[in-house]
Scaffold this active site. Structure first.
Site, PDB file in Angstrom:
ATOM      1  N   ALA A 157      -9.772  -2.595  -5.762  1.00 24.42           N
ATOM      2  CA  ALA A 157     -10.763  -1.525  -5.684  1.00 24.42           C
ATOM      3  C   ALA A 157     -10.530  -0.447  -4.635  1.00 24.42           C
ATOM      4  O   ALA A 157     -11.046   0.657  -4.776  1.00 24.42           O
ATOM      5  CB  ALA A 157     -12.158  -2.140  -5.469  1.00 24.42           C
ATOM      6  N   ALA A 158      -9.824  -0.748  -3.542  1.00 20.32           N
ATOM      7  CA  ALA A 158      -9.709   0.247  -2.474  1.00 20.32           C
ATOM      8  C   ALA A 158      -8.919   1.479  -2.950  1.00 20.32           C
ATOM      9  O   ALA A 158      -8.046   1.363  -3.801  1.00 20.32           O
ATOM     10  CB  ALA A 158      -9.011  -0.370  -1.262  1.00 20.32           C
ATOM     11  N   GLY A 202     -12.848   4.921  -5.012  1.00 21.13           N
ATOM     12  CA  GLY A 202     -13.237   5.976  -5.951  1.00 21.13           C
ATOM     13  C   GLY A 202     -13.774   5.433  -7.258  1.00 21.13           C
ATOM     14  O   GLY A 202     -14.800   5.894  -7.766  1.00 21.13           O
ATOM     15  N   GLU A 216     -10.662  -6.172  -2.760  1.00 22.76           N
ATOM     16  CA  GLU A 216      -9.402  -5.612  -2.275  1.00 22.76           C
ATOM     17  C   GLU A 216      -8.681  -6.677  -1.453  1.00 22.76           C
ATOM     18  O   GLU A 216      -9.277  -7.270  -0.540  1.00 22.76           O
ATOM     19  CB  GLU A 216      -9.662  -4.369  -1.424  1.00 22.76           C
ATOM     20  CG  GLU A 216      -8.443  -3.803  -0.739  1.00 22.76           C
ATOM     21  CD  GLU A 216      -7.316  -3.458  -1.688  1.00 22.76           C
ATOM     22  OE1 GLU A 216      -6.152  -3.790  -1.370  1.00 22.76           O
ATOM     23  OE2 GLU A 216      -7.594  -2.856  -2.752  1.00 22.76           O
ATOM     24  N   ARG A 243      -7.604  -2.082   3.960  1.00 24.61           N
ATOM     25  CA  ARG A 243      -8.111  -1.263   2.854  1.00 24.61           C
ATOM     26  C   ARG A 243      -9.480  -1.744   2.384  1.00 24.61           C
ATOM     27  O   ARG A 243     -10.304  -0.950   1.924  1.00 24.61           O
ATOM     28  CB  ARG A 243      -7.105  -1.273   1.702  1.00 24.61           C
ATOM     29  CG  ARG A 243      -5.885  -0.415   1.981  1.00 24.61           C
ATOM     30  CD  ARG A 243      -4.768  -0.638   0.972  1.00 24.61           C
ATOM     31  NE  ARG A 243      -5.191  -0.429  -0.402  1.00 24.61           N
ATOM     32  CZ  ARG A 243      -5.304   0.754  -1.002  1.00 24.61           C
ATOM     33  NH1 ARG A 243      -5.037   1.858  -0.316  1.00 24.61           N
ATOM     34  NH2 ARG A 243      -5.665   0.844  -2.263  1.00 24.61           N
ATOM     35  N   ASP A 289      -7.187  -1.501 -11.777  1.00 23.94           N
ATOM     36  CA  ASP A 289      -6.295  -0.386 -11.447  1.00 23.94           C
ATOM     37  C   ASP A 289      -5.162  -1.002 -10.646  1.00 23.94           C
ATOM     38  O   ASP A 289      -5.213  -1.103  -9.425  1.00 23.94           O
ATOM     39  CB  ASP A 289      -7.043   0.677 -10.656  1.00 23.94           C
ATOM     40  CG  ASP A 289      -6.186   1.905 -10.406  1.00 23.94           C
ATOM     41  OD1 ASP A 289      -5.520   2.358 -11.353  1.00 23.94           O
ATOM     42  OD2 ASP A 289      -6.162   2.395  -9.261  1.00 23.94           O
ATOM     43  N   CYS A 315      -1.082   4.265 -11.786  1.00 20.45           N
ATOM     44  CA  CYS A 315      -0.725   5.654 -11.465  1.00 20.45           C
ATOM     45  C   CYS A 315       0.788   5.792 -11.563  1.00 20.45           C
ATOM     46  O   CYS A 315       1.437   6.337 -10.673  1.00 20.45           O
ATOM     47  CB  CYS A 315      -1.257   6.060 -10.092  1.00 20.45           C
ATOM     48  SG  CYS A 315      -0.659   5.054  -8.722  1.00 20.45           S
TER      49      CYS A 315
END
Length: 474
Positions: free
Chosen positions: A104-105, A108, A127, A132, A172, A225
């Site tokens: 999660a860190a 956002g 996290e 973080r 993520d 990403c």
């Protein structure tokens, strides 16, 4: 001018062709696009420009924010890469759901998920990195989230405590970070095909535990990403083959579809969304929205127990009497005398509807008083940074309300508020006490331009004692 590794250039020229790969490489030399989201949970008006909207994201605009402005300190805005806003938008989450943000860190996506929950249900934001995780907690605190549990552990520890528990899970995943090339020199420095493969192995490991925690029919949002198919379409292909997930379409303007030929050839891989920097939305992002098959046998919870969020729980009063074994120390109800100190300190403030029953839900751990978002028994063996809403700290015959409570109370209209001028606000952020023209005594909320960001305490002579946390002062 950034130096892109030759192996990366060769790889994506082979995948995309000379022309499209050229566009990608050219875009990596361009400046990053900055954007921010407005917090729909809070009261106040944001002064930042709102002319250029981020397509498909509510209350999101292109522009740069400052961490010194009241918009930031009051949790009214969150600075975020525009492409990175889409994972939280794409996962189906509604008020009352139990949601996990597994990696999660800095927060956002967690703050966006909290907005979707609107104070109802549960958000577990995890996290693995301690440093973080601290930032994650601070960002959720500033956002005014009271129905979150912030944890600092690995996916194995969580899956052991939360089998078949969550309605929706966002992963993520840690990745090779190719989409961060124009923001981070380290992403370029440490890139290699070996690291891409290592990340893909780690992603499967994390997702294996995530699947265990998801209810039948629940939603899994997988995002990275990075651009490499090994971490994107190939991972989604593995989820489809191994667990029988269904891929859901994602509505995202300007996003390119996933590439079935980069995975197992399943045509539904086109439902994934790829955000390339040359398409002008933001940095690189890959997003896949999946649904677990309904009717699967659910992993049995430990000892047959089924745990639920505390919020609006009818059985909380029965379970909470006396002392309970907590995560690291014994828990108990505040005494009648302590309840009096608490009530006196925070009398006169208006509360969000979702926290209307806070007096019956309070627990005390040593001198810290909090309203848990999840039954503490469910968190045994897990490092917890925050469970729900920390109300404050009991001291000798008095009570000091927490900074988190001030940020939460910023969700509703308040009367006990001292609104500072811009000059007074700057002095307050430095930790100074102020002389103000205000007749109230006791604890008050402190705001600037109508945006609440702290507690203060007024004496009878108009002196406003500073309660802005020392670790946040500027």
């Amino acid at each position: 001018m950034i130096e892109i590794p030759d192996q990366f250039k060769e790889k994506f020229t082979g995948l995309l062709g000379q022309e499209e790969a050229g566009k990608l490489l050219e875009s990596l030399a361009e400046p990053s696009k900055k954007a921010y989201r407005i917090n729909s949970l809070k009261k106040g008006a944001v002064a930042y420009p709102q002319e250029e909207v981020v397509p498909g994201i509510p209350n999101a605009y292109y522009g740069e924010v400052s961490g010194k402005d009241p918009e930031w300190t009051a949790g009214m805005v969150y600075s975020q890469d525009p492409a990175a806003m889409f994972p939280a938008q794409a996962i189906p989450v509604k008020p009352g759901d139990k949601v996990l943000d597994l990696c999660a860190a800095p927060g956002g996506k967690s703050t966006a998920l909290a907005q979707k929950l609107q104070g109802e249900g549960l958000l577990v934001a995890n996290e693995i990195s301690p440093s973080r995780a601290k930032i994650l907690r601070e960002n959720l605190e500033r956002w005014g989230v009271a129905n979150a549990v912030v944890t600092n552990c690995d996916s194995f520890a969580l899956s052991a405590r939360f089998p078949g528990f969550f309605d929706a899970i966002l992963v993520d995943a840690p990745c090779s970070g190719e989409g961060m090339f124009r923001k981070s020199e380290d992403a370029i420095k440490y890139w290699s095909q070996e690291n891409v493969d290592l990340c893909a192995d780690r992603q499967r490991e994390i997702l294996t535990e995530a699947v265990k925690m998801l209810k039948p029919g629940g939603y899994l949002l997988y995002s990275t990403c990075t651009f490499s198919p090994e971490e994107d379409e190939e991972i989604v292909s593995w989820l489809l083959d191994e667990y029988g997930f269904k891929l859901l379409p994602i509505a995202a303007e300007k996003a390119a579809p996933g590439r079935p030929e980069w995975g197992n050839g399943d045509a539904s891989l086109a439902n994934c969304a790829r955000f390339w920097p040359q398409d002008g939305i933001g940095e690189g992002q890959f997003v896949a929205s999946l649904q677990k098959a309904a009717g699967e046998e659910c992993f049995a919870a430990e000892a047959g127990e089924v745990f639920s969020p505390v919020r609006k729980s009818e059985d909380k009063k029965k379970k909470g009497k006396g002392k309970n074994k907590g995560n690291r120390s014994s828990l108990e109800r505040p005494s009648k005398e302590e309840y009096g100190y608490i009530s006196e300190a925070i009398a006169g403030f208006n509360w969000p509807e979702s926290l209307a029953s806070w007096p019956s839900q309070m627990l005390k751990s040593q001198d810290h008083v909090f309203v848990p978002a999840l039954e503490p028994e469910q968190l045994k063996g897990i490092k917890v940074l925050n469970n729900g809403l920390e109300l404050g700290i009991l001291k000798k015959k008095r009570f000091e309300p927490s900074h988190q409570l001030a940020e939460v109370l910023g969700q509703v209209d308040q009367e006990r508020v001292v609104d500072l001028t811009e000059d007074e606000y700057d002095h307050y952020l430095h930790g100074e006490s102020l002389q103000v023209d205000f007749s109230l005594k006791g604890f008050v909320l402190v705001s600037c331009r109508g945006m609440i960001f702290s507690f203060g305490k007024l004496s009878g002579k108009g002196q406003l004692k500073n309660y802005y946390p020392k670790g946040l002062r500027q």
